[in-house]
Design a protein around this motif. Sequence first.
Motif, PDB file in Angstrom:
ATOM      1  N   MET A  53      15.959  27.646 -21.074  1.00 39.79           N
ATOM      2  CA  MET A  53      16.762  26.416 -21.037  1.00 39.79           C
ATOM      3  C   MET A  53      15.936  25.181 -21.391  1.00 39.79           C
ATOM      4  O   MET A  53      16.013  24.271 -22.233  1.00 39.79           O
ATOM      5  N   ALA A  54      14.563  25.306 -20.880  1.00 41.11           N
ATOM      6  CA  ALA A  54      13.500  24.256 -21.230  1.00 41.11           C
ATOM      7  C   ALA A  54      13.298  24.056 -22.897  1.00 41.11           C
ATOM      8  O   ALA A  54      13.351  22.984 -23.311  1.00 41.11           O
ATOM      9  N   MET A  55      13.308  24.986 -23.393  1.00 40.45           N
ATOM     10  CA  MET A  55      12.988  25.122 -24.807  1.00 40.45           C
ATOM     11  C   MET A  55      14.071  24.497 -25.561  1.00 40.45           C
ATOM     12  O   MET A  55      13.965  23.741 -26.592  1.00 40.45           O
ATOM     13  N   GLN A  56      15.313  24.766 -25.034  1.00 42.55           N
ATOM     14  CA  GLN A  56      16.496  24.185 -25.858  1.00 42.55           C
ATOM     15  C   GLN A  56      16.610  22.686 -25.272  1.00 42.55           C
ATOM     16  O   GLN A  56      16.987  21.841 -26.270  1.00 42.55           O
ATOM     17  N   LYS A  57      16.276  22.458 -24.097  1.00 43.42           N
ATOM     18  CA  LYS A  57      16.232  20.861 -23.777  1.00 43.42           C
ATOM     19  C   LYS A  57      14.855  20.124 -24.845  1.00 43.42           C
ATOM     20  O   LYS A  57      15.306  18.982 -25.176  1.00 43.42           O
ATOM     21  N   LEU A  58      13.937  20.565 -24.894  1.00 41.32           N
ATOM     22  CA  LEU A  58      12.787  20.076 -25.836  1.00 41.32           C
ATOM     23  C   LEU A  58      13.469  19.966 -27.167  1.00 41.32           C
ATOM     24  O   LEU A  58      13.052  19.233 -28.074  1.00 41.32           O
ATOM     25  N   GLU A  59      14.057  20.907 -27.559  1.00 35.51           N
ATOM     26  CA  GLU A  59      14.728  21.050 -29.109  1.00 35.51           C
ATOM     27  C   GLU A  59      15.796  19.809 -29.218  1.00 35.51           C
ATOM     28  O   GLU A  59      15.675  19.075 -30.336  1.00 35.51           O
ATOM     29  N   ALA A  60      16.755  19.421 -28.186  1.00 38.28           N
ATOM     30  CA  ALA A  60      17.448  18.370 -28.258  1.00 38.28           C
ATOM     31  C   ALA A  60      16.847  16.929 -27.782  1.00 38.28           C
ATOM     32  O   ALA A  60      17.831  16.032 -27.590  1.00 38.28           O
ATOM     33  N   SER A  61      15.740  16.854 -27.473  1.00 41.74           N
ATOM     34  CA  SER A  61      15.278  15.413 -26.789  1.00 41.74           C
ATOM     35  C   SER A  61      13.942  15.134 -27.525  1.00 41.74           C
ATOM     36  O   SER A  61      13.365  15.843 -28.247  1.00 41.74           O
ATOM     37  N   GLN A  62      13.491  14.041 -26.884  1.00 44.47           N
ATOM     38  CA  GLN A  62      12.080  13.634 -27.279  1.00 44.47           C
ATOM     39  C   GLN A  62      10.959  13.610 -26.055  1.00 44.47           C
ATOM     40  O   GLN A  62      10.093  12.927 -25.882  1.00 44.47           O
ATOM     41  N   ALA A  63      11.444  14.368 -25.261  1.00 39.90           N
ATOM     42  CA  ALA A  63      10.665  14.541 -23.860  1.00 39.90           C
ATOM     43  C   ALA A  63       9.109  14.937 -24.551  1.00 39.90           C
ATOM     44  O   ALA A  63       8.838  15.871 -25.234  1.00 39.90           O
ATOM     45  N   GLY A  64       8.057  14.254 -23.688  1.00 39.69           N
ATOM     46  CA  GLY A  64       6.791  14.334 -24.247  1.00 39.69           C
ATOM     47  C   GLY A  64       5.891  14.990 -23.139  1.00 39.69           C
ATOM     48  O   GLY A  64       4.832  15.473 -23.260  1.00 39.69           O
ATOM     49  N   ILE A  65       6.552  14.887 -21.592  1.00 38.69           N
ATOM     50  CA  ILE A  65       5.721  15.557 -20.509  1.00 38.69           C
ATOM     51  C   ILE A  65       6.814  16.463 -19.865  1.00 38.69           C
ATOM     52  O   ILE A  65       7.996  16.274 -19.767  1.00 38.69           O
ATOM     53  N   ILE A  81       4.861  27.316 -22.150  1.00 41.81           N
ATOM     54  CA  ILE A  81       3.624  26.618 -22.380  1.00 41.81           C
ATOM     55  C   ILE A  81       3.349  26.913 -23.869  1.00 41.81           C
ATOM     56  O   ILE A  81       3.040  26.130 -24.866  1.00 41.81           O
ATOM     57  N   GLU A  82       2.879  28.291 -23.969  1.00 46.19           N
ATOM     58  CA  GLU A  82       2.483  28.890 -25.298  1.00 46.19           C
ATOM     59  C   GLU A  82       3.737  28.606 -26.414  1.00 46.19           C
ATOM     60  O   GLU A  82       3.250  28.288 -27.440  1.00 46.19           O
ATOM     61  N   ALA A  83       4.889  28.794 -26.175  1.00 38.48           N
ATOM     62  CA  ALA A  83       5.833  28.986 -27.162  1.00 38.48           C
ATOM     63  C   ALA A  83       6.066  27.077 -27.604  1.00 38.48           C
ATOM     64  O   ALA A  83       6.225  26.622 -28.619  1.00 38.48           O
ATOM     65  N   ALA A  84       6.076  26.317 -26.507  1.00 39.56           N
ATOM     66  CA  ALA A  84       6.565  24.873 -26.752  1.00 39.56           C
ATOM     67  C   ALA A  84       5.107  24.135 -27.475  1.00 39.56           C
ATOM     68  O   ALA A  84       5.227  23.594 -28.328  1.00 39.56           O
ATOM     69  N   ARG A  85       4.103  24.560 -27.060  1.00 36.39           N
ATOM     70  CA  ARG A  85       2.758  23.850 -27.677  1.00 36.39           C
ATOM     71  C   ARG A  85       2.552  24.487 -29.083  1.00 36.39           C
ATOM     72  O   ARG A  85       2.037  23.795 -30.013  1.00 36.39           O
ATOM     73  N   GLY A  86       3.043  25.653 -29.481  1.00 37.07           N
ATOM     74  CA  GLY A  86       3.053  26.071 -30.541  1.00 37.07           C
ATOM     75  C   GLY A  86       4.246  25.519 -31.676  1.00 37.07           C
ATOM     76  O   GLY A  86       3.673  25.261 -32.970  1.00 37.07           O
ATOM     77  N   ARG A  87       5.159  24.830 -31.230  1.00 36.66           N
ATOM     78  CA  ARG A  87       6.098  24.253 -32.059  1.00 36.66           C
ATOM     79  C   ARG A  87       5.846  22.699 -31.859  1.00 36.66           C
ATOM     80  O   ARG A  87       6.102  21.741 -32.782  1.00 36.66           O
ATOM     81  N   TRP A  88       5.437  22.152 -30.739  1.00 31.21           N
ATOM     82  CA  TRP A  88       5.291  20.660 -30.490  1.00 31.21           C
ATOM     83  C   TRP A  88       3.774  20.395 -29.996  1.00 31.21           C
ATOM     84  O   TRP A  88       3.784  20.264 -28.763  1.00 31.21           O
ATOM     85  N   PRO A  89       2.774  20.532 -30.615  1.00 29.31           N
ATOM     86  CA  PRO A  89       1.526  20.369 -30.030  1.00 29.31           C
ATOM     87  C   PRO A  89       1.151  19.067 -29.171  1.00 29.31           C
ATOM     88  O   PRO A  89       0.019  19.113 -28.449  1.00 29.31           O
TER      89      PRO A  89
END
Length: 198
Positions: A53-65, A81-89
């Motif tokens: 669900m966090a990955m979906q929220k990150l995809e749809a937002s500009q959250a930085g933290i 952390i691994e998946a999200a940092r791979g997409r949004w370093p």
Amino acid sequence: ALPISMTDLRARRSGGQILVVDDDKLIRGDITHLLRRILGESAELLEAYDGRMAMQKLEASQAGIVLTDMRMPRMDGLALIEAARGRWPDLQFIVLSNYDDFDYVKQSFQHGIVDYTLKYQIDAPTLEKLIERAREALNAYWRGREYLEGMRKDTLYEASLRLGGEIAQCLESSTVPAFMARLRRRSEERRVGKECRS
């Protein structure tokens, strides 16, 4: 991860939106409440109950933290952390840990998290310091990207000036074949020069 160019800078993530990820609704609510006390009622806070669900929220937002628990169903904190940092370093992570999560926390530091805190002992001053550190890390990331992009542009600009001068000199010779011959000769001179230096 794909390189981020200056065209992506306008879409950069900011420390204005914060995502809280925990499968325990009460803990998630407590942390969100503390963040509202620290940041004010207008703070943009998002919530997710697991990594997917966090990955979906990150995809749809500009959250930085992202403040994330480690042990969650479907997708745990380390996988998030691994998946999200791979997409949004540029994303900055703060780990919410239990006493028995030491191995997870240790591994998460290898992925560049900002810090961790024991979620059952979290208070407003601690959380405020963690958020400030995450914002500083996010800003430092983007200052570094801007610096590197500026260096790249300067290098390209200098190269284009040198090439522009060569083109102008060749065009003065008035014929395209002469122009091409000169470019080939210059290229060969550079290649031979590199071979001699090595």
